[in-house]
Design an enzyme around this catalytic site. Sequence first.
Site, PDB file in Angstrom:
ATOM      1  N   GLY A 193       1.055   9.790  -1.354  1.00  0.00           N
ATOM      2  CA  GLY A 193       0.179  10.553  -0.484  1.00  0.00           C
ATOM      3  C   GLY A 193      -0.300   9.802   0.738  1.00  0.00           C
ATOM      4  O   GLY A 193      -0.952  10.380   1.595  1.00  0.00           O
ATOM      5  N   SER A 204      -5.647   0.953  13.290  1.00  0.00           N
ATOM      6  CA  SER A 204      -6.298   2.246  13.406  1.00  0.00           C
ATOM      7  C   SER A 204      -6.810   2.427  14.823  1.00  0.00           C
ATOM      8  O   SER A 204      -7.314   1.479  15.436  1.00  0.00           O
ATOM      9  CB  SER A 204      -7.467   2.350  12.426  1.00  0.00           C
ATOM     10  OG  SER A 204      -8.200   3.540  12.650  1.00  0.00           O
ATOM     11  N   GLY A 247       1.904   4.344   3.661  1.00  0.00           N
ATOM     12  CA  GLY A 247       2.892   3.414   3.110  1.00  0.00           C
ATOM     13  C   GLY A 247       3.970   4.123   2.312  1.00  0.00           C
ATOM     14  O   GLY A 247       5.153   3.778   2.399  1.00  0.00           O
ATOM     15  N   TYR A 301     -15.040  -0.619   8.717  1.00  0.00           N
ATOM     16  CA  TYR A 301     -13.598  -0.336   8.762  1.00  0.00           C
ATOM     17  C   TYR A 301     -13.051  -0.631  10.157  1.00  0.00           C
ATOM     18  O   TYR A 301     -12.031  -1.301  10.319  1.00  0.00           O
ATOM     19  CB  TYR A 301     -13.339   1.115   8.372  1.00  0.00           C
ATOM     20  CG  TYR A 301     -11.895   1.525   8.479  1.00  0.00           C
ATOM     21  CD1 TYR A 301     -10.981   1.155   7.493  1.00  0.00           C
ATOM     22  CD2 TYR A 301     -11.438   2.275   9.554  1.00  0.00           C
ATOM     23  CE1 TYR A 301      -9.653   1.518   7.574  1.00  0.00           C
ATOM     24  CE2 TYR A 301     -10.112   2.646   9.648  1.00  0.00           C
ATOM     25  CZ  TYR A 301      -9.224   2.265   8.665  1.00  0.00           C
ATOM     26  OH  TYR A 301      -7.896   2.634   8.747  1.00  0.00           O
ATOM     27  N   GLY A 335       0.793  -1.226   0.000  1.00  0.00           N
ATOM     28  CA  GLY A 335       0.000   0.000   0.000  1.00  0.00           C
ATOM     29  C   GLY A 335       0.821   1.269   0.000  1.00  0.00           C
ATOM     30  O   GLY A 335       0.654   2.126   0.857  1.00  0.00           O
TER      31      GLY A 335
END
Length: 169
Positions: A18, A139, A21, A152, A14
């Site tokens: 921007g 996350s 990763g 998510y 990934g």
Amino acid sequence: MESQDQNPVVLITGCSQGGIGHALARAFADSNCKVVATSRSLSTMSDLQQDPRFYLQELDVLSEQSVQHVMSNVIDKFGRVDVLVNNAGIQCVGPLAEIPLPALENTFNTNVFGSIRVVQAVVPHMASKKKERIVNIGSVSALAPGPWSGVYTASKAALHALTDTLRWR
């Protein structure tokens, strides 16, 4: 195969420009690591193409064939992987009761099963050395789910639990 020098070989999923990763790839390269930067398309990493510190590979974590192909290329080129950073991931936003099941499945397939697919491909090349590291990018939302981030959040919570399990090898 390149010479077996002491510079760590770091494989990062990934690495689209921007994102996290991409920034990690640059940071590892700045620390004299050999960086295998991957994304689903080389065009998303075009700014890295002329930099010899990076070995760019197209990788779709949803595909066993793609994972095995990249792993084979990396082992052929470097002979090892010292650090794996599983960063590939996608968002899935919306009220849980209204998200189409295929979107939910795609999120788990990418964020959870994609990471585990790469772990299972790399571990045989790491297991005997005991110094290598696997980093799965999670996350904070796994600790504080919101009303529109349930899928998510659940995928990252699952990844967190699986990562904890890997520590017991």
